[in-house]
Each structure stands twice: as C-alpha cells, then as structure tokens.
Write an enzyme that holds these catalytic residues in place. Sequence first.
Site, PDB file in Angstrom:
ATOM      1  N   GLN A 198       2.484  -6.139  -2.996  1.00  0.00           N
ATOM      2  CA  GLN A 198       2.838  -6.033  -1.603  1.00  0.00           C
ATOM      3  C   GLN A 198       4.005  -5.446  -1.100  1.00  0.00           C
ATOM      4  O   GLN A 198       3.900  -4.252  -2.459  1.00  0.00           O
ATOM      5  CB  GLN A 198       2.620  -7.216  -1.031  1.00  0.00           C
ATOM      6  CG  GLN A 198       0.920  -7.812  -0.802  1.00  0.00           C
ATOM      7  CD  GLN A 198       0.764  -8.755  -2.459  1.00  0.00           C
ATOM      8  OE1 GLN A 198       1.308  -9.866  -3.063  1.00  0.00           O
ATOM      9  NE2 GLN A 198      -0.369  -8.881  -2.477  1.00  0.00           N
TER      10      GLN A 198
ATOM     11  N   THR B 143      -5.724 -12.076   3.114  1.00  0.00           N
ATOM     12  CA  THR B 143      -6.775 -11.221   2.980  1.00  0.00           C
ATOM     13  C   THR B 143      -8.283 -12.281   2.478  1.00  0.00           C
ATOM     14  O   THR B 143      -9.327 -11.444   1.799  1.00  0.00           O
ATOM     15  CB  THR B 143      -6.594 -10.413   1.967  1.00  0.00           C
ATOM     16  OG1 THR B 143      -5.712 -11.474   0.603  1.00  0.00           O
ATOM     17  CG2 THR B 143      -4.994  -9.355   1.962  1.00  0.00           C
TER      18      THR B 143
ATOM     19  N   ARG C  13       3.580 -29.289  -5.369  1.00  0.00           N
ATOM     20  CA  ARG C  13       3.792 -29.828  -7.231  1.00  0.00           C
ATOM     21  C   ARG C  13       1.812 -30.721  -7.591  1.00  0.00           C
ATOM     22  O   ARG C  13       2.391 -31.976  -8.053  1.00  0.00           O
ATOM     23  CB  ARG C  13       4.858 -30.655  -7.403  1.00  0.00           C
ATOM     24  CG  ARG C  13       5.970 -30.126  -7.229  1.00  0.00           C
ATOM     25  CD  ARG C  13       7.231 -30.586  -7.037  1.00  0.00           C
ATOM     26  NE  ARG C  13       6.696 -31.580  -5.477  1.00  0.00           N
ATOM     27  CZ  ARG C  13       8.108 -31.852  -4.865  1.00  0.00           C
ATOM     28  NH1 ARG C  13       9.220 -31.568  -5.591  1.00  0.00           N
ATOM     29  NH2 ARG C  13       7.831 -32.483  -3.631  1.00  0.00           N
TER      30      ARG C  13
ATOM     31  N   LYS D 286      -0.006   3.182  -9.052  1.00  0.00           N
ATOM     32  CA  LYS D 286      -0.643   5.012  -8.890  1.00  0.00           C
ATOM     33  C   LYS D 286       1.211   5.257  -9.339  1.00  0.00           C
ATOM     34  O   LYS D 286       1.172   5.728 -10.478  1.00  0.00           O
ATOM     35  CB  LYS D 286      -0.619   6.101  -8.067  1.00  0.00           C
ATOM     36  CG  LYS D 286      -1.374   7.464  -8.148  1.00  0.00           C
ATOM     37  CD  LYS D 286      -0.097   8.406  -7.955  1.00  0.00           C
ATOM     38  CE  LYS D 286       0.523   9.689  -8.659  1.00  0.00           C
ATOM     39  NZ  LYS D 286       0.035  11.228  -8.249  1.00  0.00           N
TER      40      LYS D 286
ATOM     41  N   LYS E   9       1.948   1.865  -5.180  1.00  0.00           N
ATOM     42  CA  LYS E   9       2.920   1.481  -6.616  1.00  0.00           C
ATOM     43  C   LYS E   9       1.817   1.328  -7.548  1.00  0.00           C
ATOM     44  O   LYS E   9       2.268   1.599  -9.016  1.00  0.00           O
ATOM     45  CB  LYS E   9       3.229  -0.209  -5.757  1.00  0.00           C
ATOM     46  CG  LYS E   9       4.054   0.350  -5.344  1.00  0.00           C
ATOM     47  CD  LYS E   9       4.247  -1.826  -5.192  1.00  0.00           C
ATOM     48  CE  LYS E   9       3.234  -2.510  -4.109  1.00  0.00           C
ATOM     49  NZ  LYS E   9       2.900  -1.890  -3.350  1.00  0.00           N
TER      50      LYS E   9
ATOM     51  N   SER F 167      -7.636  -1.281   0.565  1.00  0.00           N
ATOM     52  CA  SER F 167      -8.631  -1.391  -0.866  1.00  0.00           C
ATOM     53  C   SER F 167      -8.925  -2.715  -1.476  1.00  0.00           C
ATOM     54  O   SER F 167      -9.298  -3.032  -1.915  1.00  0.00           O
ATOM     55  CB  SER F 167      -7.806  -0.796  -1.692  1.00  0.00           C
ATOM     56  OG  SER F 167      -6.416  -1.433  -1.735  1.00  0.00           O
TER      57      SER F 167
ATOM     58  N   LYS G 214       2.441  10.123  -0.836  1.00  0.00           N
ATOM     59  CA  LYS G 214       1.418  10.385   0.319  1.00  0.00           C
ATOM     60  C   LYS G 214       1.827  11.385   1.429  1.00  0.00           C
ATOM     61  O   LYS G 214       1.583  11.353   2.633  1.00  0.00           O
ATOM     62  CB  LYS G 214       1.448   9.584   0.948  1.00  0.00           C
ATOM     63  CG  LYS G 214      -0.111   8.397   0.338  1.00  0.00           C
ATOM     64  CD  LYS G 214      -0.778   6.898   0.649  1.00  0.00           C
ATOM     65  CE  LYS G 214      -2.323   7.897   1.361  1.00  0.00           C
ATOM     66  NZ  LYS G 214      -2.895   6.958   1.375  1.00  0.00           N
TER      67      LYS G 214
ATOM     68  N   ASP H  67       1.239  -1.172   0.291  1.00  0.00           N
ATOM     69  CA  ASP H  67       0.289  -0.096  -0.538  1.00  0.00           C
ATOM     70  C   ASP H  67       1.051   1.323   0.126  1.00  0.00           C
ATOM     71  O   ASP H  67       0.159   2.306   0.636  1.00  0.00           O
ATOM     72  CB  ASP H  67      -1.147   0.119   0.737  1.00  0.00           C
ATOM     73  CG  ASP H  67      -1.630  -1.712   1.066  1.00  0.00           C
ATOM     74  OD1 ASP H  67      -2.155  -1.353  -0.188  1.00  0.00           O
ATOM     75  OD2 ASP H  67      -1.908  -1.970   2.799  1.00  0.00           O
TER      76      ASP H  67
ATOM     77  N   GLY I  50      -4.576  -5.159  -4.372  1.00  0.00           N
ATOM     78  CA  GLY I  50      -5.497  -3.557  -4.546  1.00  0.00           C
ATOM     79  C   GLY I  50      -4.894  -2.093  -4.676  1.00  0.00           C
ATOM     80  O   GLY I  50      -4.892  -1.846  -3.667  1.00  0.00           O
ATOM     81  N   HIS I  51      -4.561  -2.491  -6.029  1.00  0.00           N
ATOM     82  CA  HIS I  51      -4.229  -0.804  -6.214  1.00  0.00           C
ATOM     83  C   HIS I  51      -4.788  -0.115  -6.900  1.00  0.00           C
ATOM     84  O   HIS I  51      -6.210  -0.148  -7.624  1.00  0.00           O
ATOM     85  CB  HIS I  51      -3.102  -1.616  -8.117  1.00  0.00           C
ATOM     86  CG  HIS I  51      -2.203  -2.260  -6.950  1.00  0.00           C
ATOM     87  ND1 HIS I  51      -1.217  -2.961  -7.867  1.00  0.00           N
ATOM     88  CD2 HIS I  51      -1.144  -2.535  -6.029  1.00  0.00           C
ATOM     89  CE1 HIS I  51       0.196  -3.469  -7.404  1.00  0.00           C
ATOM     90  NE2 HIS I  51      -0.201  -3.469  -5.879  1.00  0.00           N
ATOM     91  N   THR I  52      -5.403   0.926  -6.330  1.00  0.00           N
ATOM     92  CA  THR I  52      -5.955   2.233  -6.489  1.00  0.00           C
ATOM     93  C   THR I  52      -5.652   3.359  -7.272  1.00  0.00           C
ATOM     94  O   THR I  52      -5.112   4.129  -6.989  1.00  0.00           O
ATOM     95  CB  THR I  52      -6.645   2.756  -5.035  1.00  0.00           C
ATOM     96  OG1 THR I  52      -6.867   1.567  -4.214  1.00  0.00           O
ATOM     97  CG2 THR I  52      -7.268   3.758  -4.918  1.00  0.00           C
TER      98      THR I  52
HETATM   99  P1  IMP Z   1      -2.312 -12.505   2.345  1.00  0.00           P
HETATM  100  O1  IMP Z   1      -1.337 -12.273   1.064  1.00  0.00           O
HETATM  101  O2  IMP Z   1      -4.027 -12.587   1.256  1.00  0.00           O
HETATM  102  O3  IMP Z   1      -2.077 -14.524   2.260  1.00  0.00           O
HETATM  103  O4  IMP Z   1      -2.362 -12.053   3.111  1.00  0.00           O
HETATM  104  C1  IMP Z   1      -1.121 -12.126   4.432  1.00  0.00           C
HETATM  105  C2  IMP Z   1      -0.936 -10.917   4.964  1.00  0.00           C
HETATM  106  O5  IMP Z   1      -0.278 -10.178   3.756  1.00  0.00           O
HETATM  107  C3  IMP Z   1      -1.499 -10.439   5.292  1.00  0.00           C
HETATM  108  O6  IMP Z   1      -0.892  -9.349   6.789  1.00  0.00           O
HETATM  109  C4  IMP Z   1      -1.911  -9.610   5.026  1.00  0.00           C
HETATM  110  O7  IMP Z   1      -2.883  -8.345   5.473  1.00  0.00           O
HETATM  111  C5  IMP Z   1      -1.387  -8.696   3.583  1.00  0.00           C
HETATM  112  N1  IMP Z   1      -0.968  -8.317   2.378  1.00  0.00           N
HETATM  113  C6  IMP Z   1      -1.823  -8.957   1.456  1.00  0.00           C
HETATM  114  N2  IMP Z   1      -1.948  -8.211   0.501  1.00  0.00           N
HETATM  115  C7  IMP Z   1      -1.061  -6.929   1.215  1.00  0.00           C
HETATM  116  C8  IMP Z   1      -1.511  -5.711   0.436  1.00  0.00           C
HETATM  117  O8  IMP Z   1      -1.821  -5.636  -1.001  1.00  0.00           O
HETATM  118  N3  IMP Z   1      -1.336  -4.864   1.042  1.00  0.00           N
HETATM  119  C9  IMP Z   1      -0.996  -4.835   2.062  1.00  0.00           C
HETATM  120  N4  IMP Z   1      -1.123  -5.824   2.511  1.00  0.00           N
HETATM  121  C10 IMP Z   1      -0.749  -7.140   2.032  1.00  0.00           C
HETATM  122 MG    MG Z   2      -2.987  -1.745  -2.127  1.00  0.00          MG
END
Ligand code: IMP
Ligand code: MG
Length: 391
Positions: free
Chosen positions: A214, A129, A143, A21, A19, A289, A321, A16, A43-45
């Site tokens: 991430q 998530t 595998r 943007k 990226k 997001s 930000k 978050d 979640g890319h806003t």
């Molecule tokens: P997962 O990727 O859903 O397995 O989540 C593992 C950890 O990564 C959790 O703490 C999520 O909140 C965090 N996480 C996964 N994707 C994102 C992202 O796109 N932004 C921020 N945190 C993320």
């Molecule tokens: Mg995000």
Amino acid sequence: MSRLQVDVVIGLQWGDEGKGKVVDALAGDYPVVARFQGGPNAGHTLYLNEQKVVLHQVPAGIFHEGVYCLIGDGVVLDPEVLLKEVEGLRQLGISAEERLVIGKGVHLILPVHRWIEEVSREGEKIGTTRRGIGPAYADRYARRGLPVGWIDRADFPALVQELTAYHAARFPEGEAPSLSERFWEGIELLRRLQQVQVSEWLPRFNRVLAEGSQGTMLDIFAGTYPYVTSSHTTVAGVISGLSIPPQSIREVYGVLKAYTTRVGGGPFPTEVFGAEAQWLQDRGNERGSTTGRLRRCGWLDIVALRYAIQINGVTRLTLTKADVLCGLPTVKVRIGGTDDHPHYISLPGWKSLADPAFEEFVRFIEQETNLPVWSISTGPTRTDWQQRALA
Ligand code: IMP
Ligand code: MG
C-alpha cells in the site's frame, strides 16, 4: 552486537506506485527481503521473462535465487491465498517453499474475516479489497486473533472454530462460512515452512530489504482516515513489524508515480475525471491488480509527497511510470493551495524519457523535495530501469 542494516522500500502515495518492481530490481543485493505489514490486499505486479506475475502474500524478492523471503510479524496472512501463490510459483519453476520464512507473530486471516467484509458492509464506503484485512487486524488488536505460532497447538482447530462462531453470532442474518479443505491445506503448508522468532532470526543477516505494501496515504495513523488500510504502511511499520531497532534503518527508498492513483473511496485533491482520467487509466493500465477495479487517477501532488517524505525519513526517491505520460503537451503538478483548492503549475510534457523536458520534470521534483531522484523506472520489466548518479 548485530550489524543488521535495513533498507526500506515505501510507497509515498496511495499504493500501486510500483514498489514490487523496485523491490525486484534491488533484491539481488540482499540475503533477505521482508514484508512488514499488510496482507493479500497488496498486489505487486512483476514481469518474469515477459510473463506477468502478481504477488499478494509472497515478498517480491522470490524471483532471486538464494534470497530468503520473510513474511514479518506485522503482516496478516491468508493461508489459502499463500497456498495458491506457492502453487502458481511452482508452475513457473520457483520452489518458494525453500525460501519462504514466516514470523510466528504473523496473524491469520480466516474465512470468517473475509465473510465479515461481505455481511457487515462496513468496508463498502472505504472500498476495501474485501480480503478480510480490516477484520483480521481488528481481531489482532482486540486480542482474540490467531498468530501463526499457534498452529501447532492441540487446541488450534478449536480456536479457529470458536473465533468463527463468535463472528457468525454477530451477524445472524448471514450464512456462516464453512472452513474449507483449502484452508486446512494452507495451514499444512504453513507447518512445512520455516517459522521463526523474527527478533532472533533477522539479526543473523547483515542486510535486509523491507518491502512496503500500500502507500503512506493509506497508513492507519498517518493516512486519510477513515479511508485507509488497517496497518502501518510507513517506516514506523518496519520497526514494529520486523522487531528491529530504529538505528538499523539505513536507506529509505520512497517510490512515487509521476502522477497519482487511488483505488477505493476517500479524498484525492488532484483527481481528474472524464477523458483525462480515461487517458491515464488506459495508458497506465490503471486497474487494480488485486480487485480489477479501475483506479482513480490524478496529477502528482507535491504537497502530499512532502508530507510522506517527512514522516518516513525518505533518503532517495524512485520515480515510476513517467513513460506513461509521454506525449502529453503539458504535465500538471500540484505545488500548493488547500486540498479543496489545489494550486498547480504546468510543466512542458515529454515525447520520450530522453527528452530534456523530462529531465526538467525530474529536476523539479528534486528541487521541491530536496531529495535526489535516485532511479527511474522506464517500463514494466526488471531491465526497464535507469540509475542516476548521486551528487
Ligand atoms: P483494505 O486494505 O482491503 O482494508 O482496503 C482499505 C483501502 O486501502 C481501500 O481504499 C483499498 O482500495 C486500499 N488498498 C488496500 N490495499 C491496496 C493496495 O495494495 N494498493 C492500493 N490500494 C490499496
Ligand atoms: Mg498494487
């Protein structure tokens, strides 16, 4: 010999950082934007003509006509999420199908993978998530996963059933998920898209922008294990996820927020609480997001930042930000100490990004990291963007 040059956009914190943007701002100069890891946990806003759009599976280059968007082999893909996203883009007048390209090595997220996260509760402590990311990568590495390249095999439906039944048997207490019509519609969409062998297709282009999801501190190896995601969010993930030689990597744009956020559990040395946290959450609109959860907030952590820069070989910084912090009398930055006892300094706050105190903050980051802050995002839309001259 391929003259492939790959520039990379990497998150230096816990995701978050903005990226999406940054990718949208840079993408116009590239024939291809490629995602190399992660899945619909991202979640890319983006703002398209003031309209907010959140992308989960489709690379953030999609708003640029003529730019191919590759979903590279390191990704796990949920066909239902992709279908929904492509439909949403169509409503905005964007025919994503013409420019979406899928690596044959991308692995599928099945309904059963999302279901495992519900019944197993193993992701609760981490605060995943719940998009099936961990279970899909686990199957890939065990595998028994299903690559996109197999969807045209005659036994593909049977393989889907088998994997679903395998997991259902592991959790007899849960009600096994059914394979919805939407899932098969998503598979049909994948059949219509261009599927490629990434190692052959990508070197046809000279320039590629690799889009990270991430952040570094969520990397399965380099992050704050076990509070991490299941993929390589670092530059290492670009090389394996896109099947490219390391020499092809050119600029590594490291994206950092002027403060820090984290969604889910795990260590966060510079975290703030109470009114301070709420102020940042409100001002920065710090709500996930993908999941809608409030993000944990804290100060910029130069110690973590130096680590992220080191392991990614970052060449340029992009700061996002900083506008959120406008109006604070002082801004704290962690510059040392241990994770349990971080050591901070206080810098003078800024009223606007034209304030000399903000320039001081930027210079401070440059000194502490020994890298140029190459661009500054000054707000949410594509045009809220300042590029700085490189020394
Ligand atoms: P997962 O990727 O859903 O397995 O989540 C593992 C950890 O990564 C959790 O703490 C999520 O909140 C965090 N996480 C996964 N994707 C994102 C992202 O796109 N932004 C921020 N945190 C993320
Ligand atoms: Mg995000």
